[in-house]
Design an enzyme around this catalytic site. Structure first.
Site, short mmCIF file in Angstrom:
data_model
loop_
_atom_site.label_atom_id
_atom_site.label_comp_id
_atom_site.label_asym_id
_atom_site.label_seq_id
_atom_site.Cartn_x
_atom_site.Cartn_y
_atom_site.Cartn_z
N ARG A 79 0.90 10.43 1.09
CA ARG A 79 1.56 11.36 2.00
C ARG A 79 2.75 12.04 1.35
O ARG A 79 3.59 12.61 2.03
CB ARG A 79 1.98 10.63 3.28
N THR A 90 -4.53 5.90 2.64
CA THR A 90 -4.83 7.26 3.12
C THR A 90 -5.83 7.97 2.22
O THR A 90 -5.77 9.18 2.04
CB THR A 90 -3.55 8.11 3.28
N GLU A 111 0.84 -1.20 0.00
CA GLU A 111 0.00 0.00 0.00
C GLU A 111 0.88 1.25 0.00
O GLU A 111 1.65 1.47 0.94
CB GLU A 111 -0.90 -0.03 1.25
N LYS A 128 -10.38 -2.18 7.89
CA LYS A 128 -9.10 -1.85 8.51
C LYS A 128 -9.39 -1.31 9.91
O LYS A 128 -10.28 -0.47 10.08
CB LYS A 128 -8.40 -0.79 7.65
#
Length: 216
Positions: A47, A71, A43, A131
């Protein structure tokens, strides 16, 4: 259940590395190193300014690796992730709008949850793989075990504070099908471009979980 499900995606290597990449070259080399160590999915988190470029680069240059995006917080990011070549979608949070956008892609996906209310909302959308984030800060394996007593049909992928020191504790919970973490991709090894070191840590991580006799 999504088809293909997220648990099927990571069945053979139930560790999801969380990659913060600052260059496409590093993303390619790290992905190859992970795959050589037995990890088949990774993943790349949003960011950095080049995150989507990294996803595209890995998708094209390391097609054997299932590269996804993490994210995600907006529907537009979901669209951008699909366009970049992401093979799965991960969010740190849950909203109906965001999760619906993720579902509409048809890709394996994991929304982030920590509360019974969020889990119930996910189930209302037909999502039963989630998650749990940030895992350690919200009680870790013991919290997931407690939630599982109520939500027996939900599978969890805890992320946040998971490492070799506590991975056995997590996989002892039957509802956990995989864990997310970054201990096999430390920043210092990326900085010195020690790809073999990352491969070795990946192999160790896979061997550690294999010894636990736990598979998705």
């Amino acid at each position: 259940m999504l088809k293909p499900s997220f648990s099927q995606l990571v069945k053979n290597s139930p560790i999801l590395p969380v990659l913060h990449m600052e260059s496409t070259d590093d993303a390619i080399n790290v992905s190859r190193a992970l795959y050589n160590g037995g990890i088949t999915s990774a993943e790349i988190v949003l960011r950095s300014d080049v995150a989507f470029d990294c996803i595209t680069a890995v998708s094209e240059q390391v097609p054997e690796m299932n590269v996804g995006v993490g994210t995600l917080t907006t529907p537009q990011q979901v669209k951008d992730a699909v366009n970049a070549g992401a093979k799965f979608l991960v969010s740190p949070s849950f909203t109906k709008t965001l999760s619906t956008a993720m579902l509409d892609t048809g890709l394996p996906m994991l929304p982030g949850v920590v509360t019974p209310s969020e889990i119930t909302q996910a189930l209302e959308l037909g999502i039963n793989e989630v998650k749990f984030f940030p895992a350690q800060q919200y009680g870790g394996a013991s919290t997931i075990k407690a939630l599982s007593s109520v939500f027996s049909n939900v599978k969890f992928c805890p992320t946040g504070g998971v490492g070799p020191h506590n991975v056995a504790e997590y996989f002892a919970v039957k509802s956990i099908f995989a864990v997310g973490g970054s201990w096999m991709v430390p920043k210092d090894l990326i900085a010195i471009k020690d790809w073999q070191g990352i491969t070795q840590l990946s192999t160790q991580a896979i061997n550690l979980i294999s010894k636990l006799d736990k598979c998705a």
